[in-house]
Motif scaffolding. Sequence first.
Motif, PDB file in Angstrom:
ATOM      1  N   ALA A  15     -36.173 -22.688   9.159  1.00  0.00           N
ATOM      2  CA  ALA A  15     -36.206 -23.106   7.746  1.00  0.00           C
ATOM      3  C   ALA A  15     -37.323 -24.109   7.508  1.00  0.00           C
ATOM      4  O   ALA A  15     -38.045 -24.023   6.506  1.00  0.00           O
ATOM      5  CB  ALA A  15     -34.859 -23.686   7.335  1.00  0.00           C
ATOM      6  N   ILE A  16     -37.477 -25.072   8.417  1.00  0.00           N
ATOM      7  CA  ILE A  16     -38.556 -26.056   8.271  1.00  0.00           C
ATOM      8  C   ILE A  16     -39.912 -25.372   8.337  1.00  0.00           C
ATOM      9  O   ILE A  16     -40.820 -25.693   7.568  1.00  0.00           O
ATOM     10  CB  ILE A  16     -38.421 -27.163   9.338  1.00  0.00           C
ATOM     11  N   ALA A  17     -40.047 -24.403   9.235  1.00  0.00           N
ATOM     12  CA  ALA A  17     -41.324 -23.713   9.405  1.00  0.00           C
ATOM     13  C   ALA A  17     -41.755 -22.955   8.154  1.00  0.00           C
ATOM     14  O   ALA A  17     -42.947 -22.889   7.844  1.00  0.00           O
ATOM     15  CB  ALA A  17     -41.246 -22.762  10.596  1.00  0.00           C
ATOM     16  N   ILE A  18     -40.809 -22.369   7.421  1.00  0.00           N
ATOM     17  CA  ILE A  18     -41.175 -21.558   6.246  1.00  0.00           C
ATOM     18  C   ILE A  18     -40.805 -22.227   4.926  1.00  0.00           C
ATOM     19  O   ILE A  18     -40.843 -21.597   3.878  1.00  0.00           O
ATOM     20  CB  ILE A  18     -40.553 -20.148   6.332  1.00  0.00           C
ATOM     21  N   TRP A  19     -40.468 -23.492   4.968  1.00  0.00           N
ATOM     22  CA  TRP A  19     -40.017 -24.230   3.796  1.00  0.00           C
ATOM     23  C   TRP A  19     -40.925 -24.028   2.584  1.00  0.00           C
ATOM     24  O   TRP A  19     -40.465 -23.765   1.469  1.00  0.00           O
ATOM     25  CB  TRP A  19     -39.910 -25.715   4.133  1.00  0.00           C
ATOM     26  N   GLY A  20     -42.198 -24.157   2.782  1.00  0.00           N
ATOM     27  CA  GLY A  20     -43.147 -24.058   1.670  1.00  0.00           C
ATOM     28  C   GLY A  20     -43.217 -22.684   1.033  1.00  0.00           C
ATOM     29  O   GLY A  20     -43.696 -22.546  -0.087  1.00  0.00           O
ATOM     30  N   ASP A  21     -42.744 -21.673   1.739  1.00  0.00           N
ATOM     31  CA  ASP A  21     -42.759 -20.308   1.200  1.00  0.00           C
ATOM     32  C   ASP A  21     -41.469 -19.943   0.467  1.00  0.00           C
ATOM     33  O   ASP A  21     -41.397 -18.881  -0.145  1.00  0.00           O
ATOM     34  CB  ASP A  21     -42.970 -19.299   2.334  1.00  0.00           C
ATOM     35  N   MET A  22     -40.482 -20.798   0.555  1.00  0.00           N
ATOM     36  CA  MET A  22     -39.187 -20.509  -0.080  1.00  0.00           C
ATOM     37  C   MET A  22     -39.224 -20.853  -1.563  1.00  0.00           C
ATOM     38  O   MET A  22     -39.896 -21.804  -1.960  1.00  0.00           O
ATOM     39  CB  MET A  22     -38.077 -21.363   0.549  1.00  0.00           C
ATOM     40  N   PRO A  23     -38.486 -20.107  -2.374  1.00  0.00           N
ATOM     41  CA  PRO A  23     -38.353 -20.481  -3.788  1.00  0.00           C
ATOM     42  C   PRO A  23     -37.687 -21.865  -3.898  1.00  0.00           C
ATOM     43  O   PRO A  23     -36.870 -22.242  -3.046  1.00  0.00           O
ATOM     44  CB  PRO A  23     -37.447 -19.404  -4.368  1.00  0.00           C
ATOM     45  N   ASP A  25     -35.376 -23.062  -5.767  1.00  0.00           N
ATOM     46  CA  ASP A  25     -33.918 -23.125  -5.841  1.00  0.00           C
ATOM     47  C   ASP A  25     -33.284 -22.991  -4.456  1.00  0.00           C
ATOM     48  O   ASP A  25     -32.272 -23.629  -4.164  1.00  0.00           O
ATOM     49  CB  ASP A  25     -33.350 -22.099  -6.826  1.00  0.00           C
ATOM     50  N   ILE A  26     -33.901 -22.197  -3.582  1.00  0.00           N
ATOM     51  CA  ILE A  26     -33.401 -22.060  -2.213  1.00  0.00           C
ATOM     52  C   ILE A  26     -33.658 -23.354  -1.450  1.00  0.00           C
ATOM     53  O   ILE A  26     -32.789 -23.838  -0.705  1.00  0.00           O
ATOM     54  CB  ILE A  26     -34.066 -20.859  -1.497  1.00  0.00           C
ATOM     55  N   GLN A  27     -34.837 -23.941  -1.625  1.00  0.00           N
ATOM     56  CA  GLN A  27     -35.139 -25.226  -0.982  1.00  0.00           C
ATOM     57  C   GLN A  27     -34.091 -26.267  -1.371  1.00  0.00           C
ATOM     58  O   GLN A  27     -33.567 -26.988  -0.513  1.00  0.00           O
ATOM     59  CB  GLN A  27     -36.520 -25.743  -1.399  1.00  0.00           C
ATOM     60  N   GLU A  28     -33.829 -26.358  -2.661  1.00  0.00           N
ATOM     61  CA  GLU A  28     -32.880 -27.365  -3.139  1.00  0.00           C
ATOM     62  C   GLU A  28     -31.478 -27.116  -2.603  1.00  0.00           C
ATOM     63  O   GLU A  28     -30.790 -28.058  -2.200  1.00  0.00           O
ATOM     64  CB  GLU A  28     -32.894 -27.417  -4.667  1.00  0.00           C
ATOM     65  N   ALA A  29     -31.059 -25.853  -2.564  1.00  0.00           N
ATOM     66  CA  ALA A  29     -29.721 -25.532  -2.053  1.00  0.00           C
ATOM     67  C   ALA A  29     -29.611 -25.886  -0.568  1.00  0.00           C
ATOM     68  O   ALA A  29     -28.611 -26.475  -0.137  1.00  0.00           O
ATOM     69  CB  ALA A  29     -29.409 -24.055  -2.282  1.00  0.00           C
ATOM     70  N   LEU A  30     -30.625 -25.533   0.212  1.00  0.00           N
ATOM     71  CA  LEU A  30     -30.606 -25.869   1.643  1.00  0.00           C
ATOM     72  C   LEU A  30     -30.622 -27.381   1.857  1.00  0.00           C
ATOM     73  O   LEU A  30     -29.881 -27.914   2.682  1.00  0.00           O
ATOM     74  CB  LEU A  30     -31.807 -25.247   2.355  1.00  0.00           C
ATOM     75  N   ALA A  34     -27.682 -29.483   3.576  1.00  0.00           N
ATOM     76  CA  ALA A  34     -27.963 -30.238   4.801  1.00  0.00           C
ATOM     77  C   ALA A  34     -27.634 -31.716   4.649  1.00  0.00           C
ATOM     78  O   ALA A  34     -27.205 -32.366   5.604  1.00  0.00           O
ATOM     79  CB  ALA A  34     -29.430 -30.069   5.194  1.00  0.00           C
ATOM     80  N   MET A  35     -27.802 -32.249   3.456  1.00  0.00           N
ATOM     81  CA  MET A  35     -27.614 -33.683   3.244  1.00  0.00           C
ATOM     82  C   MET A  35     -26.206 -34.061   2.799  1.00  0.00           C
ATOM     83  O   MET A  35     -25.900 -35.233   2.617  1.00  0.00           O
ATOM     84  CB  MET A  35     -28.630 -34.202   2.217  1.00  0.00           C
ATOM     85  N   LYS A  36     -25.335 -33.083   2.650  1.00  0.00           N
ATOM     86  CA  LYS A  36     -23.958 -33.379   2.256  1.00  0.00           C
ATOM     87  C   LYS A  36     -23.344 -34.348   3.278  1.00  0.00           C
ATOM     88  O   LYS A  36     -23.335 -34.076   4.471  1.00  0.00           O
ATOM     89  CB  LYS A  36     -23.143 -32.085   2.193  1.00  0.00           C
TER      90      LYS A  36
END
Length: 63
Positions: A15-23, A25-30, A34-36
């Motif tokens: 996920a960290i490796a492809i973070w910049g390629d994600m939409p 809304d997906i970044q925010e959800a992940l 993760a921070m919950k």
Amino acid sequence: MTDEKRFAPLLGEAAIAIWGDMPRDIQEALFETAMKNRSELRHDLAVLLHERHPRTLHPAKPQ
């Protein structure tokens, strides 16, 4: 070790490796998932992601 604990770090690295390629809304959800219950790590993870993927910098909030 459970399969979940065994594979979670691998999925996290991916996920960290492809973070910049994600939409966004997906970044925010992940990120939020993760921070919950980990608010003390929130800033540090945000910095790591923004430094590795500058395009994920959020625009300034309108005033």
